[in-house]
Design an enzyme around this catalytic site. Structure first.
Site, short mmCIF file in Angstrom:
data_model
loop_
_atom_site.label_atom_id
_atom_site.label_comp_id
_atom_site.label_asym_id
_atom_site.label_seq_id
_atom_site.Cartn_x
_atom_site.Cartn_y
_atom_site.Cartn_z
N ASP A 474 -14.76 -14.70 -27.95
CA ASP A 474 -13.56 -14.04 -27.43
C ASP A 474 -13.75 -12.52 -27.41
O ASP A 474 -14.63 -11.98 -28.09
CB ASP A 474 -12.37 -14.42 -28.32
CG ASP A 474 -11.07 -14.47 -27.54
OD1 ASP A 474 -10.99 -13.83 -26.48
OD2 ASP A 474 -10.12 -15.14 -28.01
N ASP A 542 -4.84 -17.58 -20.70
CA ASP A 542 -4.03 -18.06 -21.82
C ASP A 542 -2.78 -18.75 -21.30
O ASP A 542 -1.96 -19.22 -22.09
CB ASP A 542 -3.63 -16.89 -22.72
CG ASP A 542 -4.70 -16.57 -23.75
OD1 ASP A 542 -5.68 -17.33 -23.85
OD2 ASP A 542 -4.57 -15.56 -24.46
#
Ligand code: GLA
Length: 775
Positions: A474, A542
């Site tokens: 990430d 997301d």
């Protein structure tokens, strides 16, 4: 194939030609990029000039009609009379003046590897043309590299600048390519957005002046994806001229489109010049990221197909390229930071029963990581949450028949961390300026070799010690403090950071090709071809609301194939929108990517479990088609209705999605493209369920006993009973299906039977299409 004849350079792919030729003054005149042309005398393609243009600057006193401003060029300079944006700005003792003229060329088999940047892999028939241009006075040499991928109809380009002079030359801009096209009434399509709304397609016409798009965030960013399209007047999904451009790069980038006074359109792309400086010492060279160019005369659909095949065959890591992506379970939307061994073990038992193949431990597993304000940089297991370490959990998951993956964010550090306390100078920081934080974290200085060694060791041993076969990498903040003491000039920091990142990825994943890497950056904030040289897939957003995902995944689909688009099913109402969507639609959208679930499995009803088991089984059965089949966006002709198709020839799957219902819905038509004429196919709706609570009081029209829609009984029943949905079947030849099936009626308030399509708001259906003679 590359053919060089009489000063003309002809680059041929299966259906396209790219052509340029020397002018009598040694500049490279662009002649054609478009449909395939046989080799011939190119004079008709040259720009005509017999008199001097008004208000122009002529290059040579004895050739007064030769003004560079009117000539389509392969790569322009500065100060020679071409007043369009230049792809290059290098400061030497002569200022930025630069006249790039032909010096030499050679044709090489295969690709030319780069000294630190990711570049595409070669393959059958791949060749590279190297053309050397030079400006003797400035002491600079520029090498243009063209790599031709004949089967896939793609050409890549990049430029290498060499300092042949005796003093430092300072690069302020060096684009990867320039392309001067005659105007055909072009439209530019870009893919823009931000967190939870990535890759939304936006169109604008090319008109006089410059339109530029890009990123100065330090990453490719979701603000503006580095991939862009340009299509001619009249082009659509299936027809007309369309160009696609992308960069194999993950840092700051800019693409610009300029229409000039002569009706020529100049496109260029490369590293964003803002705050960029690269001092080039005598004898040194600098190379640009590789740019990817594709052309299709079959519209945007044809263009996407070329880009998809290119990414699949030449970009994604070789060891993972053709390996079907596993069905994933990820702990994030289920539990956020609140994970521990017991909770994950419970989820793992449930996930295995559903058919999941890879179990991912997301954020929250390492010491001190109770929220996002601390502990990035310290990847020691949290002994309170995992008293036995992670290994026993990994082993338990293996016994359940699943692999385990782990989340890390190695480019970052929290100020509240052991790493920061030990090495405060490892964070990127402008001297004398307080750190500008994002998500309470700072970027590590990847220009520093000690930082790179640390990350390589840290992530490498995490993988090896626990037997992880997957990493979710990430990156959750943008670059702000772009200053490193480890580079010669602050303007080098952003690009040197990228080079450092690529080196780190190479050193970690090069020796571990079996490890599946999924890139993530607050969702799709770094969805680019650079990352895809190491990552087989990227977390697209997301936002897991399927209706939002229709835009996000559709935008992404223009330049990236389904096999790299990570797409998960999550709980509804959605965490990002509060929208309530059917479980069937959540799957039907995610099925056009790499499928996963992010769900608190403790709260699934038996009916939902039953449906998920069926979804995963369906996905596994059709995975090759769903991940690697040809993808099409089928024009529905109607607002709010999206049709996607994967596969063609012998088998296909078509998804029909309805964003919002209208009363008395119009009759729907479902065309299926790319099938064989004369062959009969069977088309069946994938069986799915409609949960009873979606019907509210209407349930009493189908229930033998009268139920209170808000009552306990209804609550219990709807967890255990559902209505079959999608009971439809049709047959027809390839031609008939291309014309379009008139689908069964939608529910319209007058009754219910099994054939009715109960779409409502956000409803959808998947249709399988197979040759009848294969059944
Ligand atoms: C980012 C990612 C999410 C999740 C969290 C964890 O937001 O996009 O998928 O991994 O970080 O902190």
């Amino acid at each position: 194939m590359i053919e060089v004849r009489d000063g003309a350079f002809l680059l041929q792919t299966r259906t396209t030609s790219y052509w340029f030729a020397l002018t009598q003054h040694g500049h490279l005149e662009h002649l054609h990029y478009g449909p395939w042309l046989p080799a011939q005398d190119p004079s008709a393609l040259r720009v005509k000039r017999t008199i001097e243009s008004g208000a122009s600057v002529v290059y040579s006193p004895d050739d007064t009609s030769y003004g560079l401003d009117a000539i389509p060029l392969e790569y322009s300079g500065i100060g020679q009379g071409d007043y369009r944006l230049s792809p290059v700005e290098v400061h030497t003792a002569h200022g930025a003046d630069l006249d790039l003229v032909y010096r030499d060329h050679r044709v090489l088999a295969g690709t030319v590897p780069s000294g630190g940047l990711p570049t595409a892999d070669g393959g059958p028939g791949v060749q590279t043309l190297e053309v050397v241009l030079a400006d003797e006075r400035a002491g600079l040499e520029l090498v243009l590299l063209y790599t031709v991928f004949p089967d896939i109809d793609v050409i890549t380009r990049r430029a290498v600048l060499r300092n042949r002079g005796g003093s430092v030359a300072e690069i302020a801009k060096l684009a990867s390519f320039q392309l001067d096209l005659p105007d055909r009434g072009y439209t530019i399509r870009t893919f823009d957005g931000g967190w939870i709304h990535e890759a939304h397609a936006h169109d604008r016409p090319v008109s006089s002046g410059v339109f530029s798009t890009g990123s100065t965030t330090g990453a490719s960013s979701a603000r503006h994806n580095p991939g862009t399209l340009l299509f001619a007047a009249g082009a659509d999904e299936n027809h007309g001229w369309a160009y696609g451009f992308n960069l194999v790069y993950s840092g700051n980038h800019e693409t610009s489109f300029e229409r000039d006074q002569h009706g020529s359109v100049r496109v260029m792309a490369g590293i964003h010049p803002q705050a960029f400086r690269w001092p080039l010492g005598p004898g040194e060279e600098f190379e640009t990221p590789e740019a990817v160019l594709a052309f299709s005369a079959e519209g945007l659909g044809g263009l996407s197909d070329r880009m998809h095949r290119f990414v699949r065959a030449h970009i994604t890591p070789a060891a993972q390229r053709d390996v079907p992506r596993p069905v994933v379970y990820n702990s994030w939307e289920a539990a956020f930071f609140d994970i521990d061994e017991k909770r994950l073990a419970k989820y793992a038992n449930q996930a295995a029963k559903l058919g999941v193949e890879l179990f991912v431990i997301d954020d929250g597993w390492f010491a001190g990581r109770t929220d996002d304000t601390r502990a990035l940089g310290d990847y020691a297991v949290d002994a309170k949450k995992f008293p036995n370490g992670l290994k026993p959990l990994v082993e338990r998951i293996a016994k359940l028949g699943m692999r385990t993956g782990i989340w890390v964010e190695p480019e970052m550090v929290s100020e509240d961390s052991e790493l920061y306390r030990a090495h405060p100078d490892w964070a990127l920081r402008v001297p004398g300026k307080p750190a500008r934080e994002g998500r309470h974290q700072q970027l590590l200085d990847l220009c520093n070799p000690a930082v790179r060694d640390h990350i390589v060791e840290q992530v490498g041993s995490l993988i090896d010690d626990n037997g992880f076969s997957y990493v979710k990498w990430d990156m959750n903040r943008h670059m702000a403090d772009a200053y490193s003491p480890h580079v010669a000039h602050p303007g080098m920091t952003a690009h040197a950071f990228q080079l450092g990142l690529y080196e780190v990825l190479d050193r970690i994943f090069g020796p571990r090709p079996h490890v599946l890497l999924e890139m993530c950056s607050s969702g799709g904030n770094r969805f680019d071809l650079g990352m895809l040289r190491w990552a087989a897939m990227i977390w697209t957003s997301d936002d897991t609301d399927p209706i939002e995902r229709l835009d996000i995944q559709q935008g992404t689909s223009y330049l990236y194939p389904q096999s790299v688009i990570s797409a998960h099913v999550s709980a509804s109402p959605h965490q990002q929108t509060l929208r309530d969507t059917p479980l069937s639609t959540r799957f039907n959208v995610a099925a056009f990517g790499c499928l996963g679930y992010e769900y608190d499995l403790d709260f699934l009803t038996p009916e939902e479990k039953r449906e998920i088991v069926e979804q995963i089984a369906f996905y596994k059965e059709h995975r090759e088609l769903l991940q690697f089949g040809r993808f099409r966006r089928i024009p529905s002709g109607r607002r709010g209705r999206v049709i996607w198709q994967v596969g063609e020839g012998d088998a296909a799957i078509v998804g029909n999605f309805q964003r919002g219902v209208r009363a008395a819905p119009e009759r729907d038509l479902l065309p299926v493209a790319g099938l064989h004429p004369g062959v009969v196919y069977r088309v069946d709706a994938k069986p799915q369920r409609i949960m009873l609570d979606r019907l509210g009081a209407l349930v009493n029209h189908v229930s033998p006993v009268r139920l209170d829609p808000n009552g306990l009984v209804m609550n219990v029943v709807s967890k255990r009973r559902s209505l079959p949905d999608g009971v439809e079947g049709y047959t027809g030849t390839g031609e008939l299906l291309a014309a379009g099936i008139r689908l069964e009626m939608q529910f319209s308030g007058t009754g219910h039977n099994e054939a009715l399509r109960m779409l409502g708001d956000f409803g959808s259906t998947l249709y399988t299409v197979v040759r009848e003679d294969s059944l």
